[in-house]
Design a protein around this motif. Structure first.
Motif, PDB file in Angstrom:
ATOM      1  N   LYS A 164       0.972  -1.239   0.492  1.00  0.00           N
ATOM      2  CA  LYS A 164      -0.147   0.196  -0.129  1.00  0.00           C
ATOM      3  C   LYS A 164       0.796   1.389   0.017  1.00  0.00           C
ATOM      4  N   LEU A 165       0.747   2.136  -1.233  1.00  0.00           N
ATOM      5  CA  LEU A 165       0.967   3.332  -1.211  1.00  0.00           C
ATOM      6  C   LEU A 165       2.749   2.719  -1.330  1.00  0.00           C
ATOM      7  N   GLY A 166       3.049   1.630  -1.772  1.00  0.00           N
ATOM      8  CA  GLY A 166       4.642   1.369  -2.291  1.00  0.00           C
ATOM      9  C   GLY A 166       5.600   0.681  -1.050  1.00  0.00           C
ATOM     10  N   LYS A 167       4.559   0.729   0.398  1.00  0.00           N
ATOM     11  CA  LYS A 167       4.672  -0.132   1.471  1.00  0.00           C
ATOM     12  C   LYS A 167       4.051  -1.508   1.425  1.00  0.00           C
ATOM     13  N   ILE A 168       5.258  -2.618   2.303  1.00  0.00           N
ATOM     14  CA  ILE A 168       4.139  -3.613   2.898  1.00  0.00           C
ATOM     15  C   ILE A 168       3.024  -3.571   3.479  1.00  0.00           C
ATOM     16  N   LYS A 169       2.270  -3.884   3.115  1.00  0.00           N
ATOM     17  CA  LYS A 169       0.999  -3.989   3.749  1.00  0.00           C
ATOM     18  C   LYS A 169       0.838  -5.267   4.352  1.00  0.00           C
ATOM     19  N   GLU A 170       1.117  -6.529   4.137  1.00  0.00           N
ATOM     20  CA  GLU A 170       0.575  -7.546   4.410  1.00  0.00           C
ATOM     21  C   GLU A 170       1.735  -8.669   3.949  1.00  0.00           C
ATOM     22  N   MET A 171       1.979  -9.761   4.775  1.00  0.00           N
ATOM     23  CA  MET A 171       2.788 -10.904   4.234  1.00  0.00           C
ATOM     24  C   MET A 171       2.482 -11.927   4.633  1.00  0.00           C
ATOM     25  N   ARG A 172       2.196 -12.794   3.921  1.00  0.00           N
ATOM     26  CA  ARG A 172       1.216 -14.002   4.120  1.00  0.00           C
ATOM     27  C   ARG A 172       3.427 -15.874   3.751  1.00  0.00           C
ATOM     28  N   TYR A 173       2.926 -16.398   4.791  1.00  0.00           N
ATOM     29  CA  TYR A 173       3.903 -17.370   4.345  1.00  0.00           C
ATOM     30  C   TYR A 173       3.868 -18.707   4.654  1.00  0.00           C
ATOM     31  N   PHE A 174       4.050 -18.865   3.293  1.00  0.00           N
ATOM     32  CA  PHE A 174       3.209 -20.525   2.626  1.00  0.00           C
ATOM     33  C   PHE A 174       4.333 -21.725   3.381  1.00  0.00           C
ATOM     34  N   GLY A 175       5.127 -21.378   3.927  1.00  0.00           N
ATOM     35  CA  GLY A 175       6.009 -22.364   3.918  1.00  0.00           C
ATOM     36  C   GLY A 175       6.497 -23.398   2.991  1.00  0.00           C
ATOM     37  N   THR A 176       7.391 -24.915   3.060  1.00  0.00           N
ATOM     38  CA  THR A 176       7.736 -25.113   2.232  1.00  0.00           C
ATOM     39  C   THR A 176       6.557 -26.184   1.503  1.00  0.00           C
ATOM     40  N   ASN A 177       7.135 -26.790   0.841  1.00  0.00           N
ATOM     41  CA  ASN A 177       6.531 -27.927  -0.353  1.00  0.00           C
ATOM     42  C   ASN A 177       7.316 -29.450   0.251  1.00  0.00           C
ATOM     43  N   VAL A 178       8.922 -29.140   0.069  1.00  0.00           N
ATOM     44  CA  VAL A 178       8.826 -30.989   0.631  1.00  0.00           C
ATOM     45  C   VAL A 178       9.077 -30.822   2.351  1.00  0.00           C
ATOM     46  N   GLU A 179       8.665 -32.418   2.938  1.00  0.00           N
ATOM     47  CA  GLU A 179       8.573 -31.827   4.131  1.00  0.00           C
ATOM     48  C   GLU A 179       7.996 -31.679   4.413  1.00  0.00           C
ATOM     49  N   ARG A 180       6.786 -31.294   4.156  1.00  0.00           N
ATOM     50  CA  ARG A 180       5.633 -30.375   4.498  1.00  0.00           C
ATOM     51  C   ARG A 180       4.963 -30.162   6.375  1.00  0.00           C
ATOM     52  N   GLU A 181       5.416 -31.756   6.420  1.00  0.00           N
ATOM     53  CA  GLU A 181       4.265 -32.627   7.575  1.00  0.00           C
ATOM     54  C   GLU A 181       5.765 -31.666   8.841  1.00  0.00           C
ATOM     55  N   THR A 182       7.400 -31.021   8.476  1.00  0.00           N
ATOM     56  CA  THR A 182       7.889 -30.712   9.389  1.00  0.00           C
ATOM     57  C   THR A 182       7.068 -29.210   9.649  1.00  0.00           C
ATOM     58  N   ASN A 183       7.384 -28.410   8.842  1.00  0.00           N
ATOM     59  CA  ASN A 183       6.995 -26.991   8.777  1.00  0.00           C
ATOM     60  C   ASN A 183       5.142 -26.510   9.251  1.00  0.00           C
ATOM     61  N   LEU A 184       4.547 -25.675   8.283  1.00  0.00           N
ATOM     62  CA  LEU A 184       3.413 -25.591   8.248  1.00  0.00           C
ATOM     63  C   LEU A 184       2.320 -27.054   8.485  1.00  0.00           C
ATOM     64  N   GLY A 185       2.883 -27.810   7.459  1.00  0.00           N
ATOM     65  CA  GLY A 185       1.928 -29.347   7.887  1.00  0.00           C
ATOM     66  C   GLY A 185       1.619 -29.988   8.783  1.00  0.00           C
ATOM     67  N   GLY A 186       2.305 -28.927   9.849  1.00  0.00           N
ATOM     68  CA  GLY A 186       2.805 -29.869  11.136  1.00  0.00           C
ATOM     69  C   GLY A 186       2.289 -29.664  12.467  1.00  0.00           C
ATOM     70  N   ILE A 187       1.391 -28.097  12.077  1.00  0.00           N
ATOM     71  CA  ILE A 187       1.154 -27.186  13.083  1.00  0.00           C
ATOM     72  C   ILE A 187      -0.533 -27.216  13.270  1.00  0.00           C
ATOM     73  N   THR A 188      -1.117 -27.789  14.492  1.00  0.00           N
ATOM     74  CA  THR A 188      -2.948 -27.192  14.436  1.00  0.00           C
ATOM     75  C   THR A 188      -2.945 -26.676  15.748  1.00  0.00           C
ATOM     76  N   VAL A 189      -4.654 -26.220  15.209  1.00  0.00           N
ATOM     77  CA  VAL A 189      -5.129 -25.488  16.206  1.00  0.00           C
ATOM     78  C   VAL A 189      -4.350 -25.803  17.366  1.00  0.00           C
ATOM     79  N   LYS A 190      -4.340 -27.461  18.300  1.00  0.00           N
ATOM     80  CA  LYS A 190      -4.282 -27.645  19.569  1.00  0.00           C
ATOM     81  C   LYS A 190      -3.064 -27.699  19.509  1.00  0.00           C
ATOM     82  N   MET A 191      -1.803 -27.618  18.828  1.00  0.00           N
ATOM     83  CA  MET A 191      -0.370 -27.096  19.102  1.00  0.00           C
ATOM     84  C   MET A 191      -0.173 -25.027  18.816  1.00  0.00           C
ATOM     85  N   LEU A 192      -1.127 -24.468  18.579  1.00  0.00           N
ATOM     86  CA  LEU A 192      -1.401 -23.489  18.250  1.00  0.00           C
ATOM     87  C   LEU A 192      -2.069 -22.941  19.599  1.00  0.00           C
ATOM     88  N   THR A 193      -2.840 -23.525  20.351  1.00  0.00           N
ATOM     89  CA  THR A 193      -3.046 -22.737  21.414  1.00  0.00           C
ATOM     90  C   THR A 193      -2.431 -23.301  22.958  1.00  0.00           C
TER      91      THR A 193
END
Length: 196
Positions: free
Chosen positions: A113-142
């Motif tokens: 927005k106006l040339g500066k970062i407004k939002e960043m998204r992290y998609f994690g890795t595609n390989v061995e996803r369960e060691t990255n985002l794929g392994g994070i659950t709501v239970k782990m988060l809370t």
């Protein structure tokens, strides 16, 4: 003469100690020695480490290990200078520049927005996803971040996602899960705080 005798004794002692050490090492199977020295970290532990790596940087409007890019401060030109043009550039002013995950490197998307970062998204890795985002659950988060500031369902056509939001100083982290069962973390958003 005394010098040569003492040197001979040292040499014999060194050879004897070396022989004993080699004999002892030879009695341990090599695969057993390898597992004792480098025990692998399990997928759950790596996913937990990924989750916790976001906790402190978010207070400063940053993602961990992402060139120090900061919400509201880092310019589009600075991002391009640091990581180059996006593989999939934004198609309009509300769109995202998308940097695809490849070879163990995570994927990101950035909007401006106006040339500066407004939002960043992290998609994690595609390989061995369960060691990255794929392994994070709501239970782990809370369990590790506590009760969220907001939890809502997002519907787009037939797609249903669960958004869990935490306030981190002047910013908020949004964890977007596919479906409603609390697993399958799709991505993480970092934006300016809008929740009161």
């Amino acid at each position: 003469m005394k010098f040569y005798k003492s040197m001979k004794k040292i040499a014999v002692a060194t050879v004897a100690a070396g022989t004993l050490a080699l004999t002892a090492v030879g009695t341990v199977p090599s695969h057993a020695a390898a597992t004792q020295t480098a025990a692998p970290i399990d997928a759950h532990t790596k996913a937990y480490q990924t989750l916790m790596s976001f906790y402190k940087p978010a207070l400063n409007g940053k993602f961990p290990n992402f060139h120090g890019f900061t919400i509201g401060l880092t310019t589009h030109a600075s991002v391009i200078k640091a990581i180059g043009e996006a593989e999939s550039p934004a198609k309009d002013s509300d769109g995202f520049d998308v940097y695809h995950a490849e070879m163990g490197h995570p994927g990101y998307a950035i909007s401006y927005k106006l040339g500066k970062i407004k939002e960043m998204r992290y998609f994690g890795t595609n390989v061995e996803r369960e060691t990255n985002l794929g392994g994070i659950t709501v239970k782990m988060l809370t369990q590790h971040w506590g009760t969220p500031n907001e939890s809502v369902l997002i519907k787009s056509g037939k797609t249903v996602q669960k958004k869990i939001t935490y306030i981190r100083g002047k910013y908020q982290m949004e964890f977007i899960f596919d479906g409603t069962n609390g697993s399958g973390l799709n991505h993480i958003n970092l934006v300016n705080k809008v929740i009161k």
